[in-house]
Design an enzyme around this catalytic site. Structure first.
Site, short mmCIF file in Angstrom:
data_model
loop_
_atom_site.label_atom_id
_atom_site.label_comp_id
_atom_site.label_asym_id
_atom_site.label_seq_id
_atom_site.Cartn_x
_atom_site.Cartn_y
_atom_site.Cartn_z
N LYS A 193 0.76 -1.30 0.19
CA LYS A 193 0.05 -0.05 -0.12
C LYS A 193 0.68 1.29 0.18
O LYS A 193 1.44 1.71 0.98
CB LYS A 193 -0.88 0.00 1.27
CG LYS A 193 -2.10 1.19 1.10
CD LYS A 193 -2.68 1.50 2.35
CE LYS A 193 -1.86 2.61 2.87
NZ LYS A 193 -2.13 4.06 2.13
N GLY B 148 6.95 5.31 8.13
CA GLY B 148 5.86 6.26 8.08
C GLY B 148 6.28 7.01 9.51
O GLY B 148 7.38 6.89 9.89
N THR C 247 5.68 8.15 13.34
CA THR C 247 5.82 7.38 14.59
C THR C 247 4.58 7.05 15.36
O THR C 247 4.24 6.06 15.83
CB THR C 247 6.75 8.10 15.62
OG1 THR C 247 8.04 8.30 15.06
CG2 THR C 247 6.69 7.61 16.96
N THR D 136 1.61 6.60 13.57
CA THR D 136 1.16 5.68 12.78
C THR D 136 1.75 4.11 13.07
O THR D 136 1.30 3.18 13.36
CB THR D 136 1.12 5.88 11.28
OG1 THR D 136 0.99 7.35 10.99
CG2 THR D 136 0.20 4.89 10.50
N GLU E 291 10.02 1.67 10.19
CA GLU E 291 10.87 2.46 10.18
C GLU E 291 10.31 3.88 10.20
O GLU E 291 9.28 4.31 9.42
CB GLU E 291 11.57 2.46 8.66
CG GLU E 291 12.93 3.22 8.46
CD GLU E 291 12.71 4.56 8.10
OE1 GLU E 291 12.92 5.41 8.80
OE2 GLU E 291 12.70 4.84 6.62
N GLU F 212 9.74 16.07 15.38
CA GLU F 212 9.69 16.26 13.65
C GLU F 212 8.99 17.16 12.97
O GLU F 212 7.65 16.87 12.96
CB GLU F 212 9.70 14.72 13.36
CG GLU F 212 10.12 14.44 11.96
CD GLU F 212 9.79 12.96 11.16
OE1 GLU F 212 8.61 12.50 11.52
OE2 GLU F 212 10.52 12.59 10.57
O1 TXE Z 1 2.57 9.42 7.45
P1 TXE Z 1 1.75 8.09 7.90
P2 TXE Z 1 1.99 10.78 6.90
C1 TXE Z 1 6.19 11.61 9.25
C2 TXE Z 1 6.41 13.11 9.11
C3 TXE Z 1 4.88 13.48 8.70
C4 TXE Z 1 4.28 12.33 9.55
C5 TXE Z 1 2.66 12.06 8.94
O2 TXE Z 1 6.55 13.72 10.23
O3 TXE Z 1 4.63 14.71 9.02
O4 TXE Z 1 5.09 11.30 9.39
O5 TXE Z 1 2.88 11.83 7.66
C6 TXE Z 1 -0.28 4.60 6.15
N1 TXE Z 1 -2.48 1.55 9.84
N2 TXE Z 1 6.65 10.81 8.31
O6 TXE Z 1 0.42 11.19 7.63
O7 TXE Z 1 0.22 8.67 8.24
C7 TXE Z 1 -0.68 5.61 5.05
O8 TXE Z 1 -1.64 5.74 4.36
C8 TXE Z 1 -1.54 1.10 8.68
C9 TXE Z 1 7.95 10.28 8.35
O9 TXE Z 1 2.01 10.80 5.70
O10 TXE Z 1 2.58 7.53 8.82
C10 TXE Z 1 0.86 5.66 4.35
O11 TXE Z 1 0.78 4.69 3.28
N3 TXE Z 1 -1.07 2.22 7.72
C11 TXE Z 1 8.23 9.22 7.31
C12 TXE Z 1 1.80 5.18 5.61
O12 TXE Z 1 1.09 4.75 6.55
C13 TXE Z 1 -1.58 3.67 7.75
C14 TXE Z 1 7.67 9.50 5.91
C15 TXE Z 1 2.49 6.44 6.24
O13 TXE Z 1 1.73 7.40 6.52
C16 TXE Z 1 -2.40 3.88 9.17
C17 TXE Z 1 6.70 10.04 6.09
C18 TXE Z 1 -2.81 2.88 9.79
N4 TXE Z 1 -3.51 3.17 10.92
C19 TXE Z 1 5.96 10.70 7.18
N5 TXE Z 1 -2.53 5.19 9.00
C20 TXE Z 1 9.73 8.70 7.36
N6 TXE Z 1 10.10 8.18 8.57
O14 TXE Z 1 9.99 8.34 6.42
C21 TXE Z 1 -1.85 5.48 7.83
N7 TXE Z 1 -1.08 4.57 7.38
#
Ligand code: TXE
Length: 486
Positions: free
Chosen positions: A177, A230, A232, A234, A252, A389
Site C-alpha cells: 500500500k 511512516g 511514529t 502511525t 522505520e 519532527e
Molecule cells: O504518515 P503516515 P503521514 C512523518 C512526518 C509526517 C508524519 C505524518 O513527520 O508529517 O509522519 O505523515 C499509512 N495503519 N513521516 O500522515 O500517516 C498511510 O496511508 C496502517 C515520516 O503521511 O505515517 C501511508 O501509506 N497504515 C516518514 C503510510 O501509513 C496506515 C515519511 C505512512 O503514512 C495507517 C512520511 C494505519 N492506521 C511521514 N494510517 C519517514 N520516516 O520516512 C496511515 N497509514
C-alpha cells in the site's frame, strides 16, 4: 498532459481493477494545488481480494528457483531504467519534488533495489552447525507467506521498492500500500511487473487511505509480516494491530537527526553536506539533519556561510530541470511546517532565512504548496521545535562548547534514526559515533547508502533493521533441521 486524465487502479492478481466500492479520491499535484488524477479509495473488500491473490500465488512462487525469481526481478529493474524519464516525471508531479532529484535519486534507487536483491539471493550462504558427533543441524530460511508493505509519500517508489524487492526476492507474495498522497509510481510499477512476467498475485497493490486499507492489512490474520515506513504515531498503531497476532513487524519511523560540526571540520565540505542534509526533498527525508550543532569557534562563520549558500538554492517549478527546491507534498504538511515556524518564533528563535510562505515560481504553480528553506537560530535545545519532527525545509542551528555537551544534545530526543558528524579528527569521529544513539552515523558525509548495510532506527525511530542481509532475514523464517548422527 497525459497525467491529467489518469484514473489510477488497484493491481490485484496481475490485473488492474477498480476498487470494489467504486469510490475514488482526488490526487492533487502539490506544485499547482490542483487535482490531476484519481486514486482508488479502497477498503477491506479490496484488501481481501489482494490477500487471497497473494495466498494463491504463494505455493508456486515460493518454490520457484532463486535463479528464476532473480531473472524476473532483474527484468523489473531493467524496465524501471527504461522508463526512467516517465517515472521521474510522475514522481515529481505526484510529490512536488524537483524532477532532477527524482531522475538522479528516486528512480535509479528503485531499480537498484530490485537489482540488488535479485542478485543477493544468488549469493547467500546456508548455515550448518555440527553437534560434536551427535547430530548435524542446518538452517532453512523459508519465505514467510503473504507480507504487508506500507510506505509513505516522501520517497514513494524508492521506499516501496525497498520493501517489495527483498520480500518477493526470497519467495514471499505481497500486498503493498503506497501513500494515498503519492499513488502514481506504484501504479506504473504494476504495469512494469506485468510486462516483466512477474506471476499474477506475487505483488498486489491496494491504493487508499491508512485507516481503510493500511489498518486492514496490518490487522489481517493472513498477513503475518509487516514492513512499515511512516510517521511514529502511525507506527504505534501498526505495532498495536500486529502485537496480538504476534506478527513480525519492521518499523522505520521518524527522526530528529543531529548534524554535528566540530571546529576542526573541513568547512566547505560540512557546509555543502549540511545544505543537502537540511533541505534535500524540501527537508522531507526521514534522514534529514534538522538539528545542526556547530562548535562555538566556528559558529558565526558557519551560520553566515551556510545561510548564504542556502539562499542561493533554486526554488521553482518542480518540473523544471534547474529547480533545487520544489513544493511541499500537501496542504496539510505545509500547514504543519508553518505551525512549527510560528512556534519557533514563540519559543524565542531568530528566523535568519525564510520563515514565510514563498511567492509562487510561475503562473502554473500559482496555488502550489511552496515554503522556502528556513533557518532558525537562538532556540534552546530542549524546546518543542528542537524535539519534534517537522518534516519540512526547516533547520535549527545551535552552538556547543564541548564533545560531551553535543553528545548529550544529540541524544536528548525521543528519536534515534541517523546522525552526521563533521570532523577531521579520526579518534573523535570514532568516539562520537560510538556514543550517539542512532541507527546510522555518517562521518563527513550524508545519505551515503550502501544497500548491504543494516538500516533502521533506535528509540521511537523504529524497531528492526532492513537492508542487505537484514532484509533477507526479516522476510524469511529460520528453521533448524537437526539430523541425528546415528
Ligand atoms: O504518515 P503516515 P503521514 C512523518 C512526518 C509526517 C508524519 C505524518 O513527520 O508529517 O509522519 O505523515 C499509512 N495503519 N513521516 O500522515 O500517516 C498511510 O496511508 C496502517 C515520516 O503521511 O505515517 C501511508 O501509506 N497504515 C516518514 C503510510 O501509513 C496506515 C515519511 C505512512 O503514512 C495507517 C512520511 C494505519 N492506521 C511521514 N494510517 C519517514 N520516516 O520516512 C496511515 N497509514
Amino acid at each position: 498532459m497525459q497525467e491529467e486524465t489518469v484514473q489510477i487502479q488497484n493491481f490485484i492478481d496481475g490485473h488492474f481493477v477498480r476498487p470494489t466500492n467504486g469510490r475514488y479520491l482526488d490526487n492533487i499535484e502539490p506544485a499547482t494545488g490542483k487535482t490531476y488524477s484519481q486514486v482508488p479509495d479502497s477498503d477491506a473488500a479490496d484488501v481481501e481480494l489482494a490477500v487471497a491473490a497473494a495466498e494463491k500465488a504463494f505455493p508456486l512462487w515460493s518454490r520457484t528457483t532463486a535463479a528464476e525469481r532473480s531473472r524476473v526481478l532483474l527484468r523489473i529493474a531493467d524496465l524501471i531504467d527504461r522508463d526512467l524519464e516517465k517515472l521521474a516525471r510522475a514522481e515529481s508531479i505526484d510529490t512536488g519534488k524537483p524532477i532532477s532529484l527524482a531522475r538522479s535519486l528516486d528512480i535509479p534507487r528503485a531499480s537498484s533495489n530490485f537489482r540488488f536483491f535479485a542478485t543477493a539471493i544468488l549469493h547467500t550462504e546456508n548455515e550448518a552447525h555440527v553437534t560434536d558427533g551427535v547430530a548435524f543441524n542446518y538452517t532453512l530460511r523459508q519465505p514467510r507467506g503473504v507480507v504487508g508493505l506500507i510506505s509513505p509519500w516522501n520517497l514513494p517508489l524508492y521506499l516501496l521498492s525497498w520493501k517489495i524487492a527483498p520480500a518477493i526476492a526470497v519467495g514471499n507474495t505481497a500486498v503493498a500500500k503506497p501513500s494515498e498522497l503519492t499513488p502514481m509510481t506504484a501504479y506504473l510499477l504494476g504495469a512494469i511487473c506485468q510486462e516483466a512476467g512477474l506471476p499474477n498475485g506475487v505483488l498486489n497493490i491496494v491504493q487508499g487511505t491508512g485507516p481503510n486499507v493500511g489498518a486492514v492489512i496490518t490487522a489481517h490474520p493472513k498477513v503475518g509480516t509487516i514492513s512499515f515506513t511512516g510517521g511514529t504515531v502511525t507506527g504505534r498503531k501498526v505495532a498495536e494491530a500486529g502485537a496480538p497476532l504476534f506478527k513480525k513487524i519492521s518499523l522505520e519511523l521518524g527522526g530528529k537527526n543531529p548534524n554535528i560540526i566540530f571546529a576542526d571540520a573541513d568547512l566547505d565540505a560540512a557546509i555543502a553536506g549540511s545544505v543537502r542534509s537540511s533541505f534535500a526533498n524540501q527537508g522531507q527525508v526521514c534522514l534529514c539533519g534538522s538539528r545542526v550543532f556547530v562548535e562555538r569557534p566556528l559558529y558565526d562563520e558557519f551560520v553566515r556561510r551556510f545561510t548564504a549558500r542556502v539562499s542561493q538554492l533554486e526554488q521553482g517549478d518542480p518540473l523544471e530541470s534547474a529547480t533545487e527546491q520544489g513544493a511541499i507534498v500537501s496542504k496539510m504538511q505545509l500547514e504543519k511546517v508553518k505551525f512549527y515556524v510560528d512556534l519557533a518564533r514563540e519559543e524565542g528563535g531568530d528566523v535568519v532565512l525564510g520563515g514565510f510562505r514563498s511567492a509562487p515560481p510561475n503562473e502554473r504553480c500559482r496555488d502550489g504548496y511552496f515554503f522556502p528553506p528556513t533557518i532558525i537560530t537562538g532556540l534552546p535545545v530542549s524546546c518543542r521545535v528542537n524535539r519534534e519532527e517537522i518534516f519540512g525545509p526547516v533547520v535549527t542551528i545551535t552552538p556547543f562548547e564541548s564533545e560531551e555537551e553535543v553528545i548529550r544534545y544529540a541524544n536528548d530526543v525521543d528519536y534515534g534514526l541517523s546522525s552526521s558528524v563533521w570532523t577531521q579528527n579520526l579518534s573523535r569521529a570514532h568516539r562520537v559515533a560510538e556514543q550517539i544513539h542512532t541507527g546510522t552515523v555518517w562521518i563527513n558525509c550524508w545519505l551515503v547508502r550502501d544497500l548491504r548495510v543494516p538500516f533502521g532506527g533506535m528509540k521511537q525511530s523504529g524497531v528492526g533493521r532492513e537492508g542487505g542481509e537484514e532484509a533477507l532475514r526479516f522476510f524469511t523464517e529460520p528453521k533448524n533441521v537437526c539430523i541425528a548422527k546415528a
